[in-house]
Scaffold this active site. Structure first.
Site, PDB file in Angstrom:
ATOM      1  N   ASP A 199      14.736 -71.999 -28.767  1.00 25.24           N
ATOM      2  CA  ASP A 199      15.234 -73.085 -29.658  1.00 25.24           C
ATOM      3  C   ASP A 199      16.805 -73.405 -29.129  1.00 25.24           C
ATOM      4  O   ASP A 199      17.616 -72.997 -29.360  1.00 25.24           O
ATOM      5  CB  ASP A 199      15.289 -72.188 -31.028  1.00 25.24           C
ATOM      6  CG  ASP A 199      15.447 -73.561 -32.229  1.00 25.24           C
ATOM      7  OD1 ASP A 199      15.503 -74.528 -31.684  1.00 25.24           O
ATOM      8  OD2 ASP A 199      15.414 -73.085 -33.351  1.00 25.24           O
ATOM      9  N   ASP A 229      15.801 -81.378 -32.198  1.00 26.82           N
ATOM     10  CA  ASP A 229      15.571 -79.685 -32.564  1.00 26.82           C
ATOM     11  C   ASP A 229      14.258 -79.630 -32.123  1.00 26.82           C
ATOM     12  O   ASP A 229      13.137 -80.038 -32.964  1.00 26.82           O
ATOM     13  CB  ASP A 229      15.902 -79.669 -33.904  1.00 26.82           C
ATOM     14  CG  ASP A 229      15.992 -78.108 -34.407  1.00 26.82           C
ATOM     15  OD1 ASP A 229      15.700 -77.522 -33.413  1.00 26.82           O
ATOM     16  OD2 ASP A 229      16.395 -77.928 -35.584  1.00 26.82           O
ATOM     17  N   HIS A 254      13.229 -78.649 -41.981  1.00 24.21           N
ATOM     18  CA  HIS A 254      14.347 -79.156 -42.543  1.00 24.21           C
ATOM     19  C   HIS A 254      14.808 -80.859 -42.154  1.00 24.21           C
ATOM     20  O   HIS A 254      14.430 -80.976 -41.024  1.00 24.21           O
ATOM     21  CB  HIS A 254      15.790 -78.333 -42.269  1.00 24.21           C
ATOM     22  CG  HIS A 254      15.886 -78.223 -40.948  1.00 24.21           C
ATOM     23  ND1 HIS A 254      16.598 -79.008 -40.102  1.00 24.21           N
ATOM     24  CD2 HIS A 254      15.491 -77.033 -40.266  1.00 24.21           C
ATOM     25  CE1 HIS A 254      16.663 -78.356 -38.770  1.00 24.21           C
ATOM     26  NE2 HIS A 254      15.892 -77.343 -38.627  1.00 24.21           N
ATOM     27  N   GLU A 294       9.154 -76.927 -38.400  1.00 30.89           N
ATOM     28  CA  GLU A 294       9.215 -75.495 -37.598  1.00 30.89           C
ATOM     29  C   GLU A 294       8.527 -74.578 -38.479  1.00 30.89           C
ATOM     30  O   GLU A 294       8.807 -74.498 -39.777  1.00 30.89           O
ATOM     31  CB  GLU A 294      10.622 -75.232 -37.207  1.00 30.89           C
ATOM     32  CG  GLU A 294      11.583 -75.008 -38.540  1.00 30.89           C
ATOM     33  CD  GLU A 294      12.867 -74.513 -37.827  1.00 30.89           C
ATOM     34  OE1 GLU A 294      12.917 -73.822 -36.627  1.00 30.89           O
ATOM     35  OE2 GLU A 294      13.858 -74.955 -38.376  1.00 30.89           O
ATOM     36  N   GLU A 309       8.610 -75.465 -33.027  1.00 31.19           N
ATOM     37  CA  GLU A 309       9.076 -76.683 -33.693  1.00 31.19           C
ATOM     38  C   GLU A 309       9.176 -77.881 -32.989  1.00 31.19           C
ATOM     39  O   GLU A 309       9.402 -78.040 -31.779  1.00 31.19           O
ATOM     40  CB  GLU A 309      10.657 -76.215 -34.023  1.00 31.19           C
ATOM     41  CG  GLU A 309      11.415 -77.206 -34.540  1.00 31.19           C
ATOM     42  CD  GLU A 309      12.792 -76.588 -34.681  1.00 31.19           C
ATOM     43  OE1 GLU A 309      13.704 -77.199 -35.710  1.00 31.19           O
ATOM     44  OE2 GLU A 309      13.337 -75.771 -33.932  1.00 31.19           O
TER      45      GLU A 309
END
Length: 471
Positions: free
Chosen positions: A230, A241, A310, A345, A452
């Site tokens: 990640d 991300d 998020h 994710e 993710e």
């Protein structure tokens, strides 16, 4: 995707340069004629002023790309799509391994777009043809979309490189260092303006997230490990991300497949006006339909209920909204809105499906709305000043503080290394200026997986900007 480009050659001289050459030729011809006239008439002594040559533009020299090729190298591990190639970037004229900054590879052309999907709700389908929505979309394309797409392409090329070196026997510290150096190279790291979005996570087995090696940690990747990779890229604080899971033993395939499918379900279910709780319910239903057999025992795959996706803001990796991965994971009233960026994710586990903080901390981040607290320790003041100018509110790790450049050569040169900083770092955490993020662990002996992607709620569609041929 970008339109197909012919095999690149050296860039031809610009029109201005050609005009300069023409002017020089005319001047030379004029000088020869004047000299000839001077021989015939010695009384004429008129001096002809030469034209000043135009200065060449300072926009940088020609960029020599590599020969455009078809990708052929397959990843040495499982967990990726059949379409994955570790040299996928060669189709753009990138070197192998990649060394040309992405802004140079795509100079004069658009960065690749992500995967385009419609918003999930039927009530929002009008957006696809709405002239008003398309107009709002165009206003964002030159700034927000461009930065996100550049960061996404950097992420794809860096992760393709990382996938090529991820093999049993590699030290995790070496893997992270090579990945992060490649990230800095392809972004043309420039402090807070552009560079790494957050430390590289390489969490193993029952550790689900927030683990990266501290200095002196010599952990080696083994054939039976399950590793979550990640990492982030940021361009002007716009963070990409994205994460995937590495495994070598095929017995983990159902675990990886369940989480990958759950993440794709979360993306499909997303859209403007969609309730976040509905996304969590859809994710859990898909993920927990799988099971894994390990050493003769069958384990149901459980969604890790206290881990979430998020929203992402500028220089803010967690911008306030959480996307649950289980039913009832948040208030029913919270919805996705136009213009928001999200990290979708999901995490699955063969354990209890719940993580706790454990092990030595490596990840830290200055609190986005940190209070002003008078600091008594001079060492704390010095460390905070270093964090402010080098990382701002982006996450960092102890390994970066101990680099010669302290985390950014652009900002600090080779004089940024922090010495004997742990007391100061603890003090900044104690007073709430910096937040520690220890590793998040399920029960020992269990295995966890993660996938993710970063998506943006465009006015007329949603774009999975970090999507690639690998996952």
């Amino acid at each position: 995707m970008v339109a197909e480009e012919a095999t690149p050659d050296l860039i031809k001289p610009s029109t201005a340069e050609q005009e300069d050459n023409t002017e020089e030729d005319e001047e030379n011809e004029g000088d020869e004629m004047n000299n000839h006239d001077g021989d015939n008439d010695a009384n004429k002594k008129k001096k002809k002023k030469k034209k000043k040559k135009k200065k060449k533009g300072g926009g940088g020299g020609a960029v020599q790309l590599a020969e455009i090729k078809e990708p052929v190298e397959k990843p040495p591990h499982r967990g990726l799509l059949p379409t994955a190639f570790t040299d996928a970037y060669v189709k753009y004229g990138q070197t192998n391994p990649p060394t040309i900054p992405i802004s140079d590879v795509f100079r004069g052309r658009e960065f690749p777009k992500g995967e385009i999907q419609p918003h999930a709700l039927e009530s929002q389908s009008y957006r696809e043809t709405s002239a008003e929505c398309k107009a709002r979309d165009r206003l964002l394309s030159e700034d927000l979309y461009k930065k996100l797409r550049e960061g996404a392409e950097i992420h794809r090329q860096v992760r393709n490189f990382a996938q090529s070196i991820t093999k049993p026997g590699i030290e995790l510290a070496d893997l992270c260092t090579q990945l992060e150096n490649k990230n800095r190279e392809l972004t043309q790291e420039k402090g807070l303006e552009r560079g790494i979005g957050f430390p590289t996570g390489c969490s193993l087995n029952h550790v689900a997230a927030h683990y990266t090696p501290n200095c002196g940690d010599n952990t080696v990747l083994s054939f039976d490990d399950v590793m979550k990779v990640d990492f982030g890229v940021q361009i002007d604080g716009r963070i990409i991300d994205s994460a995937w899971t590495v495994a070598f033993n095929p017995r983990y395939d159902p675990l990886l497949e369940s989480v990958k499918e759950a993440t794709d379900t979360g993306i499909r279910t997303s859209g403007i006006d969609v309730r976040l709780c509905d996304i969590g319910e859809a994710i859990q239903e898909v993920m927990e339909s799988y099971e894994v057999e390990l050493d003769g025992t069958t384990y149901p795959v459980k969604a890790i209920r206290n881990l979430n996706g998020h929203s992402i803001g500028q220089y803010q990796i967690h911008a306030g909204k959480s996307v649950p991965i289980v039913k009832g994971g948040c208030e029913e009233s919270i919805k996705m809105e136009e213009g928001e960026v999200y990290a979708i994710e999901t995490f699955g586990s063969t354990g209890r499906g719940y993580v706790v903080e454990d092990m030595e901390c490596s990840h830290y981040m200055k609190t986005f709305d940190a209070p002003h607290v008078p600091l008594r320790m001079q060492s704390s003041k010095r460390l905070l000043a270093h964090i402010n100018k080098t990382f701002g509110t982006l996450a960092f790790c102890r390994r970066w503080l101990e680099r010669d450049d302290g985390g950014s050569f652009t900002v600090n040169g080779n004089t940024g290394k922090q010495e004997k900083y742990m007391g100061a770092l603890k003090n900044l955490c104690d007073v709430g200026i910096v937040t520690p993020y220890p590793p998040l662990c399920d029960t020992k002996g269990s295995y966890t997986a993660q996938y993710e992607h970063t998506i943006i709620m465009r006015p007329n569609c949603k774009e999975v900007v970090s999507r690639g041929d690998d996952y």
